[in-house]
Design a protein around this motif. Sequence first.
Motif, mmCIF file in Angstrom:
data_model
loop_
_atom_site.group_PDB
_atom_site.id
_atom_site.type_symbol
_atom_site.label_atom_id
_atom_site.label_comp_id
_atom_site.label_asym_id
_atom_site.label_seq_id
_atom_site.Cartn_x
_atom_site.Cartn_y
_atom_site.Cartn_z
ATOM 1 N N LEU A 7 17.725 -0.356 -6.273
ATOM 2 C CA LEU A 7 17.486 0.016 -4.884
ATOM 3 C C LEU A 7 18.031 -1.077 -3.979
ATOM 4 O O LEU A 7 17.592 -2.215 -4.062
ATOM 5 C CB LEU A 7 15.985 0.193 -4.639
ATOM 6 C CG LEU A 7 15.596 0.531 -3.203
ATOM 7 C CD1 LEU A 7 16.090 1.932 -2.830
ATOM 8 C CD2 LEU A 7 14.084 0.446 -3.032
ATOM 9 N N ILE A 56 9.659 7.027 -3.567
ATOM 10 C CA ILE A 56 10.259 6.074 -2.633
ATOM 11 C C ILE A 56 9.391 5.961 -1.395
ATOM 12 O O ILE A 56 8.972 6.964 -0.822
ATOM 13 C CB ILE A 56 11.687 6.508 -2.261
ATOM 14 C CG1 ILE A 56 12.551 6.468 -3.520
ATOM 15 C CG2 ILE A 56 12.257 5.614 -1.158
ATOM 16 C CD1 ILE A 56 13.981 6.893 -3.325
ATOM 17 N N LEU A 109 20.694 3.943 -3.237
ATOM 18 C CA LEU A 109 19.963 3.974 -4.492
ATOM 19 C C LEU A 109 20.975 4.223 -5.595
ATOM 20 O O LEU A 109 21.811 5.124 -5.484
ATOM 21 C CB LEU A 109 18.930 5.109 -4.491
ATOM 22 C CG LEU A 109 18.220 5.339 -5.833
ATOM 23 C CD1 LEU A 109 17.214 4.229 -6.106
ATOM 24 C CD2 LEU A 109 17.540 6.701 -5.866
ATOM 25 N N ALA A 132 14.496 1.607 2.659
ATOM 26 C CA ALA A 132 13.524 1.938 1.622
ATOM 27 C C ALA A 132 12.739 0.680 1.298
ATOM 28 O O ALA A 132 13.320 -0.362 1.007
ATOM 29 C CB ALA A 132 14.253 2.458 0.381
ATOM 30 N N GLU A 189 6.336 8.757 2.442
ATOM 31 C CA GLU A 189 6.253 8.334 1.044
ATOM 32 C C GLU A 189 5.740 9.393 0.093
ATOM 33 O O GLU A 189 5.459 9.101 -1.065
ATOM 34 C CB GLU A 189 5.393 7.065 0.907
ATOM 35 C CG GLU A 189 3.959 7.248 1.369
ATOM 36 C CD GLU A 189 3.139 5.975 1.273
ATOM 37 O OE1 GLU A 189 3.690 4.897 0.979
ATOM 38 O OE2 GLU A 189 1.927 6.064 1.496
ATOM 39 N N ALA A 231 10.801 1.553 -4.535
ATOM 40 C CA ALA A 231 11.000 2.739 -5.368
ATOM 41 C C ALA A 231 10.214 2.488 -6.644
ATOM 42 O O ALA A 231 10.438 1.494 -7.325
ATOM 43 C CB ALA A 231 12.485 2.931 -5.679
ATOM 44 N N TRP A 274 9.411 4.775 2.350
ATOM 45 C CA TRP A 274 10.389 4.519 3.412
ATOM 46 C C TRP A 274 9.794 3.650 4.507
ATOM 47 O O TRP A 274 8.583 3.623 4.700
ATOM 48 C CB TRP A 274 10.866 5.854 3.991
ATOM 49 C CG TRP A 274 11.546 6.727 2.985
ATOM 50 C CD1 TRP A 274 10.975 7.735 2.247
ATOM 51 C CD2 TRP A 274 12.907 6.658 2.568
ATOM 52 N NE1 TRP A 274 11.911 8.303 1.417
ATOM 53 C CE2 TRP A 274 13.100 7.664 1.592
ATOM 54 C CE3 TRP A 274 13.995 5.856 2.930
ATOM 55 C CZ2 TRP A 274 14.328 7.881 0.978
ATOM 56 C CZ3 TRP A 274 15.211 6.075 2.329
ATOM 57 C CH2 TRP A 274 15.377 7.074 1.357
#
Length: 103
Positions: free
Chosen positions: A16, A79, A22, A66, A86, A69, A81
């Motif tokens: 990430l 993930i 990603l 992000a 989420e 993760a 955010w």
Amino acid sequence: GTGGESVTVSVVDVVLERERSLGVRWEDGRRLDIDLGDLRSLCPCAGCIGIRERGQVVQAPTGLSAMSAELHGNWGLAIRWSDGHETGIYGWEMLRSLTEEEA
């Protein structure tokens, strides 16, 4: 056969880059590298699915990043955010479907 095959290829690595992308590397050598904005627009949570079902586009907020993760069992990736979003869990099958065939 019975139609759609289930994805059983294991994930080897998840990278990430919080401000950018990603990356997922699969056991068979294929890779996914997806922009965070694109990933967010595909968010699988109920709210975002509802937006897309109405024919609208899920807009990623400007400056989105992000925060984390986390593996969600063997099922996928959760993930978190930067704007607090989420609830969407990105299943491995979904991520695999986004993976380009290696040329």
